[in-house]
Scaffold this active site. Structure first.
Site, PDB file in Angstrom:
ATOM      1  N   THR A   1       0.798  -1.227   0.000  1.00  0.00           N
ATOM      2  CA  THR A   1       0.000   0.000   0.000  1.00  0.00           C
ATOM      3  C   THR A   1       0.834   1.282   0.000  1.00  0.00           C
ATOM      4  O   THR A   1       1.939   1.316   0.565  1.00  0.00           O
ATOM      5  CB  THR A   1      -0.911   0.021   1.256  1.00  0.00           C
ATOM      6  OG1 THR A   1      -1.413   1.340   1.467  1.00  0.00           O
ATOM      7  CG2 THR A   1      -0.163  -0.379   2.519  1.00  0.00           C
TER       8      THR A   1
ATOM      9  N   GLU B   1       0.223   3.674   1.809  1.00  0.00           N
ATOM     10  CA  GLU B   1       0.349   4.110   3.216  1.00  0.00           C
ATOM     11  C   GLU B   1       1.770   3.884   3.737  1.00  0.00           C
ATOM     12  O   GLU B   1       2.196   4.505   4.701  1.00  0.00           O
ATOM     13  CB  GLU B   1      -0.629   3.331   4.098  1.00  0.00           C
ATOM     14  CG  GLU B   1      -2.027   3.893   4.137  1.00  0.00           C
ATOM     15  CD  GLU B   1      -2.143   5.191   4.912  1.00  0.00           C
ATOM     16  OE1 GLU B   1      -1.769   5.217   6.085  1.00  0.00           O
ATOM     17  OE2 GLU B   1      -2.615   6.179   4.343  1.00  0.00           O
TER      18      GLU B   1
HETATM   19  P1  NAP Z   1     -11.687  -4.452   1.924  1.00  0.00           P
HETATM   20  O1  NAP Z   1     -12.809  -4.132   0.996  1.00  0.00           O
HETATM   21  O2  NAP Z   1     -11.686  -3.865   3.293  1.00  0.00           O
HETATM   22  O3  NAP Z   1     -11.624  -6.048   2.051  1.00  0.00           O
HETATM   23  C1  NAP Z   1     -10.869  -6.690   3.027  1.00  0.00           C
HETATM   24  C2  NAP Z   1     -11.125  -8.186   2.933  1.00  0.00           C
HETATM   25  O4  NAP Z   1     -10.326  -8.851   3.909  1.00  0.00           O
HETATM   26  C3  NAP Z   1     -12.571  -8.596   3.189  1.00  0.00           C
HETATM   27  O5  NAP Z   1     -12.919  -9.601   2.292  1.00  0.00           O
HETATM   28  C4  NAP Z   1     -12.510  -9.173   4.611  1.00  0.00           C
HETATM   29  O6  NAP Z   1     -13.472 -10.166   4.840  1.00  0.00           O
HETATM   30  C5  NAP Z   1     -11.130  -9.807   4.573  1.00  0.00           C
HETATM   31  N1  NAP Z   1     -10.581 -10.080   5.894  1.00  0.00           N
HETATM   32  C6  NAP Z   1     -10.429  -9.220   6.928  1.00  0.00           C
HETATM   33  N2  NAP Z   1      -9.853  -9.849   7.975  1.00  0.00           N
HETATM   34  C7  NAP Z   1      -9.631 -11.121   7.587  1.00  0.00           C
HETATM   35  C8  NAP Z   1      -9.066 -12.263   8.214  1.00  0.00           C
HETATM   36  N3  NAP Z   1      -8.631 -12.219   9.471  1.00  0.00           N
HETATM   37  N4  NAP Z   1      -8.971 -13.427   7.516  1.00  0.00           N
HETATM   38  C9  NAP Z   1      -9.445 -13.501   6.248  1.00  0.00           C
HETATM   39  N5  NAP Z   1     -10.025 -12.464   5.612  1.00  0.00           N
HETATM   40  C10 NAP Z   1     -10.103 -11.290   6.270  1.00  0.00           C
HETATM   41  O7  NAP Z   1     -10.290  -4.087   1.279  1.00  0.00           O
HETATM   42  P2  NAP Z   1      -9.936  -3.691  -0.238  1.00  0.00           P
HETATM   43  O8  NAP Z   1     -10.150  -2.230  -0.410  1.00  0.00           O
HETATM   44  O9  NAP Z   1     -10.580  -4.661  -1.154  1.00  0.00           O
HETATM   45  O10 NAP Z   1      -8.355  -3.894  -0.230  1.00  0.00           O
HETATM   46  C11 NAP Z   1      -7.778  -5.168  -0.551  1.00  0.00           C
HETATM   47  C12 NAP Z   1      -6.368  -5.208   0.014  1.00  0.00           C
HETATM   48  O11 NAP Z   1      -5.586  -4.179  -0.548  1.00  0.00           O
HETATM   49  C13 NAP Z   1      -6.262  -5.017   1.521  1.00  0.00           C
HETATM   50  O12 NAP Z   1      -5.201  -5.829   1.962  1.00  0.00           O
HETATM   51  C14 NAP Z   1      -5.896  -3.556   1.695  1.00  0.00           C
HETATM   52  O13 NAP Z   1      -5.183  -3.380   2.897  1.00  0.00           O
HETATM   53  C15 NAP Z   1      -5.032  -3.347   0.469  1.00  0.00           C
HETATM   54  N6  NAP Z   1      -5.026  -2.007  -0.115  1.00  0.00           N
HETATM   55  C16 NAP Z   1      -6.190  -1.385  -0.416  1.00  0.00           C
HETATM   56  C17 NAP Z   1      -6.159  -0.147  -1.033  1.00  0.00           C
HETATM   57  C18 NAP Z   1      -7.431   0.580  -1.391  1.00  0.00           C
HETATM   58  O14 NAP Z   1      -7.346   1.806  -1.642  1.00  0.00           O
HETATM   59  N7  NAP Z   1      -8.553  -0.086  -1.484  1.00  0.00           N
HETATM   60  C19 NAP Z   1      -4.925   0.452  -1.350  1.00  0.00           C
HETATM   61  C20 NAP Z   1      -3.751  -0.233  -1.057  1.00  0.00           C
HETATM   62  C21 NAP Z   1      -3.816  -1.477  -0.442  1.00  0.00           C
HETATM   63  P3  NAP Z   1     -14.889  -9.910   5.613  1.00  0.00           P
HETATM   64  O15 NAP Z   1     -15.922  -9.705   4.544  1.00  0.00           O
HETATM   65  O16 NAP Z   1     -15.082 -11.180   6.355  1.00  0.00           O
HETATM   66  O17 NAP Z   1     -14.705  -8.724   6.511  1.00  0.00           O
HETATM   67  O1  G4F Z   2     -10.681   6.736   2.938  1.00  0.00           O
HETATM   68  P1  G4F Z   2      -9.650   6.649   3.991  1.00  0.00           P
HETATM   69  O2  G4F Z   2     -10.041   6.049   5.284  1.00  0.00           O
HETATM   70  O3  G4F Z   2      -8.416   5.887   3.337  1.00  0.00           O
HETATM   71  P2  G4F Z   2      -6.861   5.793   3.740  1.00  0.00           P
HETATM   72  O4  G4F Z   2      -6.654   6.043   5.174  1.00  0.00           O
HETATM   73  O5  G4F Z   2      -6.095   6.627   2.782  1.00  0.00           O
HETATM   74  O6  G4F Z   2      -6.570   4.242   3.499  1.00  0.00           O
HETATM   75  C1  G4F Z   2      -7.015   3.573   2.320  1.00  0.00           C
HETATM   76  O7  G4F Z   2      -6.020   3.687   1.327  1.00  0.00           O
HETATM   77  C2  G4F Z   2      -4.770   3.043   1.647  1.00  0.00           C
HETATM   78  C3  G4F Z   2      -3.829   3.275   0.454  1.00  0.00           C
HETATM   79  O8  G4F Z   2      -3.186   4.525   0.615  1.00  0.00           O
HETATM   80  C4  G4F Z   2      -5.025   1.562   1.880  1.00  0.00           C
HETATM   81  F1  G4F Z   2      -3.854   0.921   2.148  1.00  0.00           F
HETATM   82  C5  G4F Z   2      -6.005   1.387   3.024  1.00  0.00           C
HETATM   83  O9  G4F Z   2      -6.299  -0.023   3.163  1.00  0.00           O
HETATM   84  C6  G4F Z   2      -7.305   2.117   2.693  1.00  0.00           C
HETATM   85  O10 G4F Z   2      -7.907   1.485   1.584  1.00  0.00           O
HETATM   86  O11 G4F Z   2      -9.072   8.107   4.311  1.00  0.00           O
HETATM   87  C7  G4F Z   2      -8.561   8.949   3.306  1.00  0.00           C
HETATM   88  C8  G4F Z   2      -8.271  10.327   3.881  1.00  0.00           C
HETATM   89  C9  G4F Z   2      -7.438  10.295   5.177  1.00  0.00           C
HETATM   90  O12 G4F Z   2      -6.470  11.285   5.093  1.00  0.00           O
HETATM   91  C10 G4F Z   2      -8.423  10.620   6.271  1.00  0.00           C
HETATM   92  O13 G4F Z   2      -7.852  11.275   7.393  1.00  0.00           O
HETATM   93  O14 G4F Z   2      -9.517  10.934   4.255  1.00  0.00           O
HETATM   94  C11 G4F Z   2      -9.367  11.542   5.526  1.00  0.00           C
HETATM   95  N1  G4F Z   2     -10.700  11.657   6.136  1.00  0.00           N
HETATM   96  C12 G4F Z   2     -11.323  12.826   6.432  1.00  0.00           C
HETATM   97  N2  G4F Z   2     -12.515  12.582   6.983  1.00  0.00           N
HETATM   98  C13 G4F Z   2     -11.513  10.644   6.495  1.00  0.00           C
HETATM   99  C14 G4F Z   2     -12.655  11.226   7.032  1.00  0.00           C
HETATM  100  N3  G4F Z   2     -11.358   9.297   6.390  1.00  0.00           N
HETATM  101  C15 G4F Z   2     -12.385   8.516   6.820  1.00  0.00           C
HETATM  102  N4  G4F Z   2     -12.264   7.180   6.688  1.00  0.00           N
HETATM  103  N5  G4F Z   2     -13.516   9.049   7.361  1.00  0.00           N
HETATM  104  C16 G4F Z   2     -13.698  10.409   7.509  1.00  0.00           C
HETATM  105  O15 G4F Z   2     -14.726  10.869   8.001  1.00  0.00           O
END
Ligand code: NAP
Ligand code: G4F
Length: 341
Positions: free
Chosen positions: A131, A133
């Protein structure tokens, strides 16, 4: 032709469901791990579960990344040719409340899965969901594969462990890749992430279901792409001859506040921002009422203020680039929400 068999953790999530659809279209057999605690409606993969076409190609298994015996059993039985580790406690803010759990799932969970692969499917190709992050409190204009990591949350530190662990397995001869994905969104994004929360919240205000939306830090900048396109890059990484790590992003970055402005404009609001800091509000000029206010609860103890990814390596080596603009993405999310509201 050898059968392509994929194992996806996190199949019920945003990326897992799009990736499963992509791989099924590419004629893979797809196995997914779901938790007993997963939302029983399995909304994101409902259409796959109900599809006759995929009834002998798409399989779900109960499991959990924290249960190594379960992962060993599943990998031994399925013998996947590709493993995508997408499961995670993926919410950064929550990771400050549940740091140990986050480390177990995101860190030790990755170790458990890599070990299961090494024991039972050593020729499999492995994708780790790393990520942006990881870059944390950086002060670079763009982040790429060479930018130093400065993680600043329990979430990103757990992902740092998994990132280096994955690289270590690569040094030991396994085919493993890290996708360093920047934020990517879609209608399938959970409501606790800011883009979905904003789109859902503002539509609910328009439809008079709620009066106002509470947000945290409006000034953090993110590089937001479209999830359905980003999962293609995951697949492309595993089709290369050599494993490597890749940044996947759009190369553009805006603040949370500008994201709100775009949604408000698309939904026809006339509004004005007033005040500053914790007292900043957005007023709907038609009703004269505040529709957005700040709530301290949504701030993080330590914040990543700026992310903008340089995806040139993925463009060159994977022939991948983003196609949808942020405005396209917002329209897709708004249209979906209106249809389902
Ligand atoms: P998401 O929608 O939050 O999905 C997370 C998945 O992980 C869900 O299917 C959840 O299952 C499963 N899970 C959570 N805890 C688990 C456990 N203990 N054992 C097995 N499964 C478990 O996340 P996403 O946005 O699709 O992201 C996919 C991956 O990419 C994650 O690893 C995230 O950290 C990473 N990532 C995401 C972003 C982004 O912007 N979306 C960016 C960079 C990296 P349940 O349905 O049971 O909760
Ligand atoms: O949508 P967010 O919670 O995503 P964040 O923290 O960037 O993380 C996501 O992206 C990562 C990749 O860079 C993934 F690895 C991670 O698993 C996840 O998918 O927050 C985005 C931004 C932050 O700066 C947060 O402080 O939005 C700001 N924010 C402002 N108000 C808020 C809110 N975030 C959330 N969730 N809720 C608020 O009310």
């Amino acid at each position: 032709m050898n059968k392509k068999i994929a194992l996806i953790t996190g199949i019920t999530g945003q990326d897992g469901s799009y990736l499963a659809e992509l791989l099924l279209r590419k004629k893979y057999i797809v196995h997914g791990i779901r938790r007993r605690a997963s939302n029983p409606k399995l909304d994101n993969i409902k259409s796959l579960l109900e599809s006759k076409k995929y009834s002998k190609k798409f399989f779900l298994h109960y499991g959990d990344l924290t249960d190594s015996s379960n992962l060993n059993k599943l990998v031994g039985r399925i013998k996947p040719t590709e493993i995508y580790n997408l499961a995670a406690q993926s919410h950064v803010h929550t990771s400050f409340d549940v740091p140990e759990y986050t480390a177990q799932v995101n860190g030790i969970g990755c170790l458990n899965l890599l070990e299961a692969m090494a024991n039972h499917a050593p020729k499999a190709k492995f994708y780790q969901a790393s990520t942006s992050e990881l870059y944390g409190e950086n002060n670079t204009k763009f982040q790429n594969e060479m930018t130093p990591f400065q993680p600043c949350s329990p979430y990103s530190i757990s992902k740092l462990y998994a990132y280096y662990l994955t690289k270590n397995y690569r040094s030991r001869g396994f085919f493993v890749c890290n996708g360093i994905l920047f934020n990517h969104e879609s209608p399938r994004r959970a409501s606790s992430f800011v883009t979905k929360k904003i789109v859902e919240g503002i539509i609910n205000i328009k439809n008079k279901k709620i009066k106002k939306l509470y947000l945290g830090n409006l000034y953090a900048k993110r590089d937001w792409g479209y999830a359905e396109e980003f999962v293609v890059a995951m697949w492309k990484m595993l089709q290369k001859k050599k494993p490597d790590d890749y940044v996947i992003s759009t190369g553009k970055s805006i603040t949370v506040k500008d994201f709100v402005n775009k949604v408000l404009k698309k939904l026809g609001f006339h509004y004005k921002w007033m005040g500053s800091g914790i007292n900043e509000v957005c007023k709907d000029l038609s009703s004269g009422k505040n529709i957005i206010e700040i709530d301290k609860f949504f701030f993080r103890p330590t914040e990543v203020n700026f992310l903008r990814g340089d995806y040139s390596k993925a463009k060159k080596n994977l022939n991948w680039k983003p196609k949808k603009t942020l405005d396209d993405l917002i329209s897709i999310m708004i249209n979906h929400e209106i249809k389902n509201n």
